[in-house]
Design a protein around this motif. Structure first.
Motif, PDB file in Angstrom:
ATOM      1  N   LYS A 186       5.504   7.680   5.003  1.00  0.00           N
ATOM      2  CA  LYS A 186       4.752   8.275   6.110  1.00  0.00           C
ATOM      3  C   LYS A 186       3.386   8.777   5.652  1.00  0.00           C
ATOM      4  O   LYS A 186       2.412   8.709   6.406  1.00  0.00           O
ATOM      5  N   ARG A 187       3.289   9.257   4.414  1.00  0.00           N
ATOM      6  CA  ARG A 187       1.982   9.680   3.907  1.00  0.00           C
ATOM      7  C   ARG A 187       1.033   8.499   3.803  1.00  0.00           C
ATOM      8  O   ARG A 187      -0.167   8.624   4.023  1.00  0.00           O
ATOM      9  N   ARG A 188       1.574   7.338   3.477  1.00  0.00           N
ATOM     10  CA  ARG A 188       0.736   6.142   3.318  1.00  0.00           C
ATOM     11  C   ARG A 188       0.218   5.635   4.663  1.00  0.00           C
ATOM     12  O   ARG A 188      -0.727   4.871   4.699  1.00  0.00           O
ATOM     13  N   TYR A 189       0.823   6.053   5.748  1.00  0.00           N
ATOM     14  CA  TYR A 189       0.323   5.668   7.072  1.00  0.00           C
ATOM     15  C   TYR A 189      -1.126   6.127   7.261  1.00  0.00           C
ATOM     16  O   TYR A 189      -1.861   5.546   8.053  1.00  0.00           O
ATOM     17  N   TYR A 190      -1.508   7.200   6.544  1.00  0.00           N
ATOM     18  CA  TYR A 190      -2.832   7.793   6.720  1.00  0.00           C
ATOM     19  C   TYR A 190      -3.806   7.411   5.614  1.00  0.00           C
ATOM     20  O   TYR A 190      -4.876   7.997   5.500  1.00  0.00           O
ATOM     21  N   GLY A 191      -3.427   6.410   4.802  1.00  0.00           N
ATOM     22  CA  GLY A 191      -4.319   6.016   3.718  1.00  0.00           C
ATOM     23  C   GLY A 191      -4.310   7.052   2.618  1.00  0.00           C
ATOM     24  O   GLY A 191      -3.329   7.218   1.921  1.00  0.00           O
ATOM     25  N   GLY A 192      -5.413   7.792   2.487  1.00  0.00           N
ATOM     26  CA  GLY A 192      -5.473   8.852   1.495  1.00  0.00           C
ATOM     27  C   GLY A 192      -5.927   8.354   0.138  1.00  0.00           C
ATOM     28  O   GLY A 192      -6.560   7.310   0.003  1.00  0.00           O
ATOM     29  N   VAL A 193      -5.608   9.125  -0.893  1.00  0.00           N
ATOM     30  CA  VAL A 193      -6.003   8.819  -2.257  1.00  0.00           C
ATOM     31  C   VAL A 193      -4.889   8.011  -2.922  1.00  0.00           C
ATOM     32  O   VAL A 193      -3.737   8.423  -2.940  1.00  0.00           O
ATOM     33  N   GLU A 198      -0.670   2.018  -6.789  1.00  0.00           N
ATOM     34  CA  GLU A 198      -0.768   1.834  -5.344  1.00  0.00           C
ATOM     35  C   GLU A 198      -2.004   1.019  -4.974  1.00  0.00           C
ATOM     36  O   GLU A 198      -1.964   0.184  -4.065  1.00  0.00           O
ATOM     37  N   ALA A 199      -3.092   1.256  -5.683  1.00  0.00           N
ATOM     38  CA  ALA A 199      -4.358   0.596  -5.359  1.00  0.00           C
ATOM     39  C   ALA A 199      -4.287  -0.919  -5.536  1.00  0.00           C
ATOM     40  O   ALA A 199      -4.970  -1.668  -4.827  1.00  0.00           O
ATOM     41  N   VAL A 200      -3.451  -1.396  -6.464  1.00  0.00           N
ATOM     42  CA  VAL A 200      -3.301  -2.844  -6.641  1.00  0.00           C
ATOM     43  C   VAL A 200      -2.819  -3.476  -5.340  1.00  0.00           C
ATOM     44  O   VAL A 200      -3.338  -4.509  -4.892  1.00  0.00           O
ATOM     45  N   LEU A 201      -1.847  -2.843  -4.708  1.00  0.00           N
ATOM     46  CA  LEU A 201      -1.278  -3.363  -3.463  1.00  0.00           C
ATOM     47  C   LEU A 201      -2.146  -3.066  -2.248  1.00  0.00           C
ATOM     48  O   LEU A 201      -2.370  -3.934  -1.404  1.00  0.00           O
ATOM     49  N   PHE A 202      -2.659  -1.836  -2.157  1.00  0.00           N
ATOM     50  CA  PHE A 202      -3.377  -1.425  -0.948  1.00  0.00           C
ATOM     51  C   PHE A 202      -4.861  -1.781  -0.952  1.00  0.00           C
ATOM     52  O   PHE A 202      -5.500  -1.774   0.095  1.00  0.00           O
ATOM     53  N   SER A 203      -5.412  -2.092  -2.129  1.00  0.00           N
ATOM     54  CA  SER A 203      -6.836  -2.417  -2.202  1.00  0.00           C
ATOM     55  C   SER A 203      -7.119  -3.757  -2.870  1.00  0.00           C
ATOM     56  O   SER A 203      -8.022  -4.479  -2.469  1.00  0.00           O
ATOM     57  N   ILE A 206      -4.239  -6.887  -0.918  1.00  0.00           N
ATOM     58  CA  ILE A 206      -3.783  -6.383   0.380  1.00  0.00           C
ATOM     59  C   ILE A 206      -2.876  -7.417   1.052  1.00  0.00           C
ATOM     60  O   ILE A 206      -3.266  -8.569   1.264  1.00  0.00           O
ATOM     61  N   TYR A 207      -1.669  -6.999   1.361  1.00  0.00           N
ATOM     62  CA  TYR A 207      -0.655  -7.918   1.881  1.00  0.00           C
ATOM     63  C   TYR A 207      -1.120  -8.652   3.130  1.00  0.00           C
ATOM     64  O   TYR A 207      -0.933  -9.868   3.255  1.00  0.00           O
ATOM     65  N   GLU A 208      -1.738  -7.952   4.065  1.00  0.00           N
ATOM     66  CA  GLU A 208      -2.147  -8.565   5.326  1.00  0.00           C
ATOM     67  C   GLU A 208      -3.182  -9.671   5.135  1.00  0.00           C
ATOM     68  O   GLU A 208      -3.322 -10.552   5.971  1.00  0.00           O
ATOM     69  N   TYR A 209      -3.893  -9.647   4.026  1.00  0.00           N
ATOM     70  CA  TYR A 209      -4.901 -10.677   3.754  1.00  0.00           C
ATOM     71  C   TYR A 209      -4.347 -11.832   2.922  1.00  0.00           C
ATOM     72  O   TYR A 209      -4.714 -12.982   3.140  1.00  0.00           O
ATOM     73  N   TYR A 210      -3.485 -11.506   1.968  1.00  0.00           N
ATOM     74  CA  TYR A 210      -3.036 -12.523   1.015  1.00  0.00           C
ATOM     75  C   TYR A 210      -1.679 -13.142   1.336  1.00  0.00           C
ATOM     76  O   TYR A 210      -1.306 -14.140   0.741  1.00  0.00           O
ATOM     77  N   LYS A 211      -0.938 -12.575   2.269  1.00  0.00           N
ATOM     78  CA  LYS A 211       0.376 -13.117   2.594  1.00  0.00           C
ATOM     79  C   LYS A 211       0.252 -14.486   3.263  1.00  0.00           C
ATOM     80  O   LYS A 211      -0.828 -14.876   3.737  1.00  0.00           O
ATOM     81  N   LYS A 212       1.356 -15.223   3.309  1.00  0.00           N
ATOM     82  CA  LYS A 212       1.377 -16.491   4.004  1.00  0.00           C
ATOM     83  C   LYS A 212       1.092 -16.256   5.491  1.00  0.00           C
ATOM     84  O   LYS A 212       1.751 -15.452   6.145  1.00  0.00           O
TER      85      LYS A 212
END
Length: 218
Positions: A186-193, A198-203, A206-212
């Motif tokens: 739930k904390r990740r819903y708001y982005g944050g630090v 975590e940055a490898v996956l979220f930055s 990014i799943y939404e860009y690299y996924k099939k």
């Protein structure tokens, strides 16, 4: 009581400061849909399988002593630099599996009985799916790993082995925590630090860009 990480404390401090300046502030979970879709696309069962394969095929290269050994191989012309290349191909295959490109039956074959040759046969089919994988694989797949191994093959193999092995581990660890820890999710819903894992996956990947079928494909 679990001690809060410095990242959690920083997020709370920033949130408090913003609320003081904007009393009517209501946090908007702008990442909620992306996080939930990612966890739906990469269920915990899939994450656990990826972790098993990583432990079996990639874990050996992690750690200070292994890293020093592989550096030594680079400077002595050892054909064992090939092992760094294998670490890269194994990690790259796991990444492609997590992001939806490698089918279950093919990853199962690799997990159960796959040798390095079979890993490369599967990787040959799906390397184009993620450009970051293709760029490295194309430069190394026909590289000379016997006799007088070129220094560029040594260094690229070493770097790719370390980079992809650690990156995939970061992704697996972050996904596993997102699935298991509801409060953290739930904390990740708001982005944050983000921390580095975590940055490898979220930055970085990014799943939404690299996924099939992701945004880049569309």
């Amino acid at each position: 009581m679990k001690k809060k990480s410095k990242f959690e404390i920083r997020e709370e401090e920033l949130d408090k400061l913003y609320k003081e300046k904007h009393p009517d502030y209501k946090p908007d979970p702008f990442m909620k849909d992306d996080v939930e879709q990612m966890l739906k696309g990469i269920p915990l069962k899939k994450v656990k399988k990826a972790k098993r394969i990583w432990n079996k095929r990639c874990k050996w290269i992690v750690g200070r002593e292994r890293r020093k050994e592989q550096i030594y191989r680079c400077f002595t012309g050892s054909y064992k630099t090939r092992f760094s290349f294998y670490a890269f191909t194994d990690a790259a295959l796991i990444l492609l599996y997590l992001y939806g490109y490698v089918p279950e039956e093919e990853i199962d074959r690799v997990e159960d009985e796959g040798d390095d040759k079979e890993v490369r046969e599967v990787l040959d089919k799906y390397q184009d799916s993620i450009p970051k994988v293709k760029e490295v694989y194309e430069k190394l797949k026909d590289g000379l790993f016997s006799g007088k191994v070129p220094m560029n093959i040594h260094t690229l193999s070493f770097g790719a082995g370390q980079l992809f092995t650690y990156a995939v581990k970061s992704i697996i660890d972050t996904l596993e925590r997102l699935h298991k820890d509801k409060k953290y999710r739930k904390r990740r819903y708001y982005g944050g630090v983000f921390d580095w894992d975590e940055a490898v996956l979220f930055s970085g990947l990014i799943y939404e860009y690299y996924k099939k079928g992701g945004r880049d494909e569309k």
